[in-house]
Design an enzyme around this catalytic site. Sequence first.
Site, PDB file in Angstrom:
ATOM      1  N   LYS A 128       0.708  -1.309   0.030  1.00 59.58           N
ATOM      2  CA  LYS A 128       0.015  -0.127   0.010  1.00 59.58           C
ATOM      3  C   LYS A 128       0.721   1.044  -0.116  1.00 59.58           C
ATOM      4  CE  LYS A 128      -4.341  -0.636  -0.346  1.00 59.58           C
ATOM      5  NZ  LYS A 128      -5.631   0.237  -0.345  1.00 59.58           N
TER       6      LYS A 128
ATOM      7  N   ASP B 144      -7.855   0.457   6.574  1.00 64.07           N
ATOM      8  CA  ASP B 144      -8.024  -0.932   7.363  1.00 64.07           C
ATOM      9  C   ASP B 144      -6.939  -1.320   8.191  1.00 64.07           C
ATOM     10  OD1 ASP B 144      -5.954  -2.927   5.677  1.00 64.07           O
ATOM     11  OD2 ASP B 144      -7.185  -1.413   4.230  1.00 64.07           O
TER      12      ASP B 144
HETATM   13  C1  LIG Z   1      -3.208  -6.163   1.596  1.00 60.92           C
HETATM   14  C2  LIG Z   1      -4.471  -5.351   0.692  1.00 60.92           C
HETATM   15  N1  LIG Z   1      -4.708  -6.016  -0.572  1.00 60.92           N
HETATM   16  C3  LIG Z   1      -5.784  -5.515  -1.206  1.00 60.92           C
HETATM   17  C4  LIG Z   1      -6.374  -4.286  -0.938  1.00 60.92           C
HETATM   18  C5  LIG Z   1      -7.327  -3.732  -1.838  1.00 60.92           C
HETATM   19  O1  LIG Z   1      -7.189  -2.514  -2.270  1.00 60.92           O
HETATM   20  P1  LIG Z   1      -8.229  -1.776  -3.031  1.00 60.92           P
HETATM   21  O2  LIG Z   1      -9.223  -1.195  -1.767  1.00 60.92           O
HETATM   22  O3  LIG Z   1      -7.660  -0.570  -3.777  1.00 60.92           O
HETATM   23  O4  LIG Z   1      -9.089  -2.443  -3.608  1.00 60.92           O
HETATM   24  C6  LIG Z   1      -5.896  -3.634   0.222  1.00 60.92           C
HETATM   25  C7  LIG Z   1      -6.616  -2.570   0.889  1.00 60.92           C
HETATM   26  O5  LIG Z   1      -6.589  -1.795   1.764  1.00 60.92           O
HETATM   27  C8  LIG Z   1      -5.022  -4.189   1.168  1.00 60.92           C
HETATM   28  O6  LIG Z   1      -4.734  -3.702   2.092  1.00 60.92           O
END
Ligand SMILES: Cc1ncc(COP(=O)(O)O)c(C=O)c1O
Length: 404
Positions: free
Chosen positions: A76, A123
Amino acid sequence: MDPAIEWVTNGMPKSEDANLPVMSLDNVATARAFHGSFPQYAVTPLANLAGMAQDLGLGGLYVKDESYRFGLNAFKVLGGSFAMARYIAEETGRDVRETTFDYLTSDQLQRDFGHATFFTATDGNHGRGVAWAARRLGQKAVVHMPKGSTRTRFDNIAKEGAEVTIEELNYDDCVRLAAKEAGQTEHGVIVQDTAWEGYEKIPSWIMQGYGTMAAEAAEQLRQLEVNRPTHVFVQAGVGSLASAMVGYFANLFPSCPPRFVIMEARAADCLYRGALAADGDPRVVGGDLQTIMAGLACGEPNTIGWDILRNHADAFLSCPDWVAAKGMRMLAAPVKGDPAVTSGESGAVGMGAVAALMRDARYAELRDALGLGRDSQVLLFSTEGDTDPVRYRDVVWDGAWASK
Ligand SMILES: Cc1ncc(COP(=O)(O)O)c(C=O)c1O
């Protein structure tokens, strides 16, 4: 029997596709050069799971391992850091190519830009990235987390010197809170990883930042003599990540794009529901959004991302929690000779979904619709490591959320 993965192929009417250029190869190259200016930068590994591919009936299976990203255990930070750099470049009238790590951490930055407070809702992973970048840039960060956020994720953000709260709100309402507070604060800026009408610039920069991961993966595949993945599986919360990956590969292979499969947590499957409705309009999921895939617990799609996915995604999957848990265990203990990947709940859903599609007769129709088989070169993104180490062990060591 486990609740099934639900799926729909994309039959939505196309739009003008005005957002695809957000993920142009040029924009992504700029992001990658920016990340390359960080002393902490290193290309994260692409795990080549040749044994697993063979076992599942695929030609190749490759997993981008973001547990190695900048020591932060998730991809992220790529987004938040690049968006902050572009914001500062715009405010100071500089070209973003000049806003390198050295400039951003120099005294000159304080003279040119001064101090801002960066607000965000998270999150965990996005907020940690924003807090990490803000600290290095000598800026302040305020982070709001949704109801049910775990202590480890809270502590990891607080450790970076940010002001953090866990609210009695879901993710989407935390976003509204962060936006409101930024609006009421002098030099307050919201750096949110999702777009809505009227808030598009910063999220599009965040998506470009994620592009670094896609560009690295494309290069690593070429080094393995895989010129083009035939299938890209990517998970989605709001869909910024998914649309960034889809947008990059659609731009890289304009005449022959890979098949794109988007996976969501069942409790927050807003993109899937939009695809199911098939009229081209996004759908929203409300409530507590309870899932072990904390990073995917978002019920309101990114408007830019939705537009890219609507035009370019091939299928949308709504995945119960066992899919992620299965993926975590498979990546932790793959076929002998394959490298293990420490993959957290939001990182591993792709592995669980690919395994289900290839091994479970219930998904034969989808497997055939996607053309998955011995000629397929499949790319997955393990977007986080064990960001919640307690739950990681519950799943991988103690078999929690086992599939039945
Ligand atoms: C580890 C992880 N994977 C995938 C995502 C998904 O990303 P997006 O919210 O852009 O769809 C997040 C989002 O916080 C994440 O923390």
